[in-house]
Design an enzyme around this catalytic site. Structure first.
Site, PDB file in Angstrom:
ATOM      1  CG  HIS A  75      50.624  32.274  -4.142  1.00  0.00           C
ATOM      2  ND1 HIS A  75      50.731  33.548  -3.407  1.00  0.00           N
ATOM      3  CD2 HIS A  75      50.932  31.719  -4.017  1.00  0.00           C
ATOM      4  CE1 HIS A  75      50.797  33.055  -1.949  1.00  0.00           C
ATOM      5  NE2 HIS A  75      50.928  31.777  -2.250  1.00  0.00           N
ATOM      6  CE1 TYR A 205      48.220  42.332  -0.541  1.00  0.00           C
ATOM      7  CE2 TYR A 205      47.501  40.759  -2.153  1.00  0.00           C
ATOM      8  CZ  TYR A 205      48.467  41.989  -1.717  1.00  0.00           C
ATOM      9  OH  TYR A 205      49.864  42.204  -1.698  1.00  0.00           O
ATOM     10  N   PRO A 297      54.149  48.367   1.933  1.00  0.00           N
ATOM     11  CG  PRO A 297      53.989  47.088   4.321  1.00  0.00           C
ATOM     12  CD  PRO A 297      54.483  48.741   4.290  1.00  0.00           C
ATOM     13  CE  LYS A 301      54.740  45.596  -7.327  1.00  0.00           C
ATOM     14  NZ  LYS A 301      54.834  43.965  -7.977  1.00  0.00           N
ATOM     15  CE1 TYR A 389      50.310  41.269  -5.059  1.00  0.00           C
ATOM     16  CE2 TYR A 389      49.844  38.904  -6.364  1.00  0.00           C
ATOM     17  CZ  TYR A 389      50.471  39.384  -5.435  1.00  0.00           C
ATOM     18  OH  TYR A 389      50.549  38.592  -3.979  1.00  0.00           O
TER      19      TYR A 389
HETATM   20  C1  PHB Z   1      54.217  39.106   3.543  1.00  0.00           C
HETATM   21  O1  PHB Z   1      53.950  37.506   3.389  1.00  0.00           O
HETATM   22  O2  PHB Z   1      54.567  39.094   3.948  1.00  0.00           O
HETATM   23  C2  PHB Z   1      53.683  40.231   2.619  1.00  0.00           C
HETATM   24  C3  PHB Z   1      52.639  39.273   1.380  1.00  0.00           C
HETATM   25  C4  PHB Z   1      52.047  39.575   1.049  1.00  0.00           C
HETATM   26  C5  PHB Z   1      52.003  41.337   1.100  1.00  0.00           C
HETATM   27  C6  PHB Z   1      52.658  42.075   1.765  1.00  0.00           C
HETATM   28  C7  PHB Z   1      53.769  41.277   2.757  1.00  0.00           C
HETATM   29  O3  PHB Z   1      51.685  42.203   0.504  1.00  0.00           O
END
Ligand code: PHB
Ligand code: APR
Length: 397
Positions: A75, A205, A297, A301, A389
Site C-alpha cells: 500500500h 478511514y 487498532p 500499530k 503510518y
Molecule cells: C485490519 O486490516 O484489520 C486493519 C487495518 C488497519 C487498521 C486496523 C485494522 O488501522
C-alpha cells in the site's frame, strides 16, 4: 515432576513469542515456547494486518518472509473520508518512498508456526497452570502442567510474550510496575467476508456523524471491515444486513455504491484501549508485545510494536550470549518504551480524530472536520501522519 533446562523460556506463542523464537534459533540460542492455548485457537483470533517495513525486514531476518513476499499487498496511500468526501494521502510520496504491506496477523502467525514445526523447535501448547519463579535471581524457573503431569523448565531468562491477559506481567510485584491506561467509550465491530475489497490499494478511514468506519482487506477476494459501535453492543445485535447498511452510510457515495456485500465468515467485537506498563524488564524477566502495551487498532500499530520489542530483545539476548555484553539487556526497557510511547501517541491521536465521542457533541464533530480539512491541505500535518503510518525507524531519536 519432570525437569528440563533451556536458555530462554518464552511464555506465549503469539506473533511476539514465535518471532522471538525464530530469531533466537537463528543465533543458535536454545529456547522453549509455552502457550496455554492450542495452535488452532491462536490462529482463530482475527487481528489487524498492516506491516511496517521494519516488521517485514524482521520477518526476512528470521527466515519467514516468503509468505508476505508472495501474498502481501503493498500500500502506498491511505484514504480519509469526512463530510462524505474521500481524500487520498500519498503516504509513499510524503515519506521518500516508504510503503506498508497488508498481510493478516493470522497468515503471519501461521508462517511462523510452520517454520517452527519444520525446524522441530520445542513448543508446548495447552499448558495449564503456567507459573514464573525466581526471575529476580540468575536461575529463574517456569512450572506448568500438561496432560496432568507437572513440569519444571529451568532457564537463564524468561520472555513474557503472553499478551494483555497473560501471567508474566501479573507475576511482577505491584510496587515494581507502573501501569498507564485509557479505555475508550466505544468498540469496533469487525466483519470478515469473502468479497473483493472496496479499496485494494489503500485502507479507508472514515469519520462520519454516525461514527468511524474502516475498510481493509486480506486478499483480492477477502475483505475486513469495521464500524464503531457502543461498547455495550453484542455481536448478536448485528446481523449481516445491519452491518452492511451501516457501513455504507459512513462512506462517501462512490465507495458506498461500489461496496460488494456477502455473508460474514467471522464477526467480532474489539474494545479500544491504550495501555503501557513500565518498565519492561524485571531482573531476568522481560515483557514484550501485548504483555506490556496495547494500542487502539486505529493505525494498526499493535503487531508492529510487538515486532520492534522483539528486535530489541533478541539483539540484547544475542549480545549477552555471543559478546558477553549486557548493554542491550540493560537498555532494553528504555529503548522499547520510547518507541512504544510514540506509537501510543499516534494511535491515540488518530483514534481521537476519527471517532464519535458521545460527550463531545456537534462542536467536537466540527473540530474533527476542521482538523481533517487542515490535514489534507497541509503538507506538514500529512507528512506527520504518513511518517507515523509507515513506522518510525527503530533508532529514531
Ligand atoms: C485490519 O486490516 O484489520 C486493519 C487495518 C488497519 C487498521 C486496523 C485494522 O488501522
Ligand atoms: N500462559 C501461557 N501462555 C499464555 C498465557 C499464560 N498464562 N496467557 C496468554 N498466553 C498466550 C496466548 O494464548 C497467546 O497465544 O500468549 C499468547 C499471546 O499472544 P498475543 O495476545 O497475540 O500477543 P503478542 O504475541 O504480543 O502479539 C501482539 O497481537 O493483539 C495483537 O495488536 C496486537 O498484533 C499485536 C499482537
Amino acid at each position: 515432576m519432570t525437569t528440563t533446562r533451556t536458555r530462554v523460556a518464552i511464555i506465549g506463542a503469539g506473533p511476539s513469542g514465535l518471532l522471538l523464537g525464530a530469531l533466537l534459533h537463528k543465533a543458535g540460542i536454545e529456547h522453549v515456547i509455552i502457550d496455554r492455548q492450542s495452535p488452532d485457537y491462536v490462529l482463530g483470533r482475527i487481528r489487524a494486518g498492516i506491516l511496517e517495513q521494519v516488521t517485514v525486514d524482521l520477518l526476512h531476518e528470521a527466515g519467514v518472509g516468503h509468505g508476505v513476499d508472495s501474498d502481501g499487498n503493498v500500500h502506498r496511500s491511505i484514504e480519509l473520508v469526512f463530510k462524505n468526501t474521500r481524500h487520498p494521502i500519498d503516504v509513499t510520496g510524503l515519506t521518500k518512498g516508504k510503503v506498508v504491506t497488508a498481510y493478516g496477523q493470522t497468515e503471519l502467525t501461521r508462517d511462523l508456526m510452520k517454520h517452527r514445526s519444520q525446524l522441530g523447535l520445542p513448543t508446548v501448547y495447552e499448558a495449564a497452570e503456567v507459573q514464573l519463579h525466581d526471575f529476580d535471581s540468575t536461575h529463574p524457573e517456569v512450572t506448568y502442567s500438561k496432560d496432568g503431569v507437572s513440569h519444571s523448565l529451568q532457564c537463564d531468562f524468561i520472555a513474557g510474550c503472553d499478551g494483555f491477559h497473560g501471567v508474566a506481567r501479573a507475576s511482577v510485584p505491584l510496587g515494581a510496575i507502573t501501569e498507564y491506561e485509557k479505555v475508550y467509550p466505544f468498540a469496533w465491530l469487525g466483519v470478515l467476508a469473502d468479497v473483493p475489497p472496496v479499496s485494494s490499494h489503500a485502507i479507508v478511514y472514515a469519520n462520519s456523524k454516525r461514527g468511524f468506519a474502516l475498510c481493509s482487506m486480506r486478499s483480492m477476494t477477502r475483505s475486513r471491515y469495521y464500524v464503531q459501535c457502543p461498547s455495550s453492543d453484542k455481536v448478536e445485535d448485528w446481523n449481516d444486513r445491519r452491518f452492511w447498511d451501516e457501513i455504507r452510510t459512513r462512506l462517501d457515495p462512490e465507495l458506498a455504491e461500489r461496496m460488494q456485500t456477502g455473508p460474514s465468515i467471522e464477526k467480532s467485537m474489539t474494545p479500544l484501549r491504550s495501555f503501557v506498563a513500565e518498565p519492561m524488564r524485571f531482573g531476568h524477566l522481560f515483557l514484550a508485545g501485548d504483555a506490556a502495551h496495547i494500542v487502539p487498532p486505529t493505525g494498526a500499530k499493535g503487531l508492529n510494536l510487538a515486532a520492534g520489542d522483539v528486535k530489541y530483545l533478541s539483539s540484547a539476548l544475542i549480545e549477552h550470549y555471543q559478546d558477553k555484553s549486557d548493554a542491550g539487556i540493560d537498555t532494553y526497557s528504555q529503548r522499547a518504551l520510547s518507541r512504544i510511547w510514540r506509537a501510543e501517541r499516534f494511535s491515540w491521536w488518530l483514534t481521537t480524530l476519527m471517532h464519535r465521542f458521545p460527550e463531545s457533541g456537534a462542536f467536537g464533530q466540527r473540530m474533527q472536520e476542521a482538523e481533517l480539512d487542515y490535514l489534507v491541505h497541509s503538507q506538514a500535518l500529512s507528512t506527520s501522519l504518513a511518517e507515523n503510518y509507515v513506522g518510525l525507524p527503530l533508532d529514531f531519536g
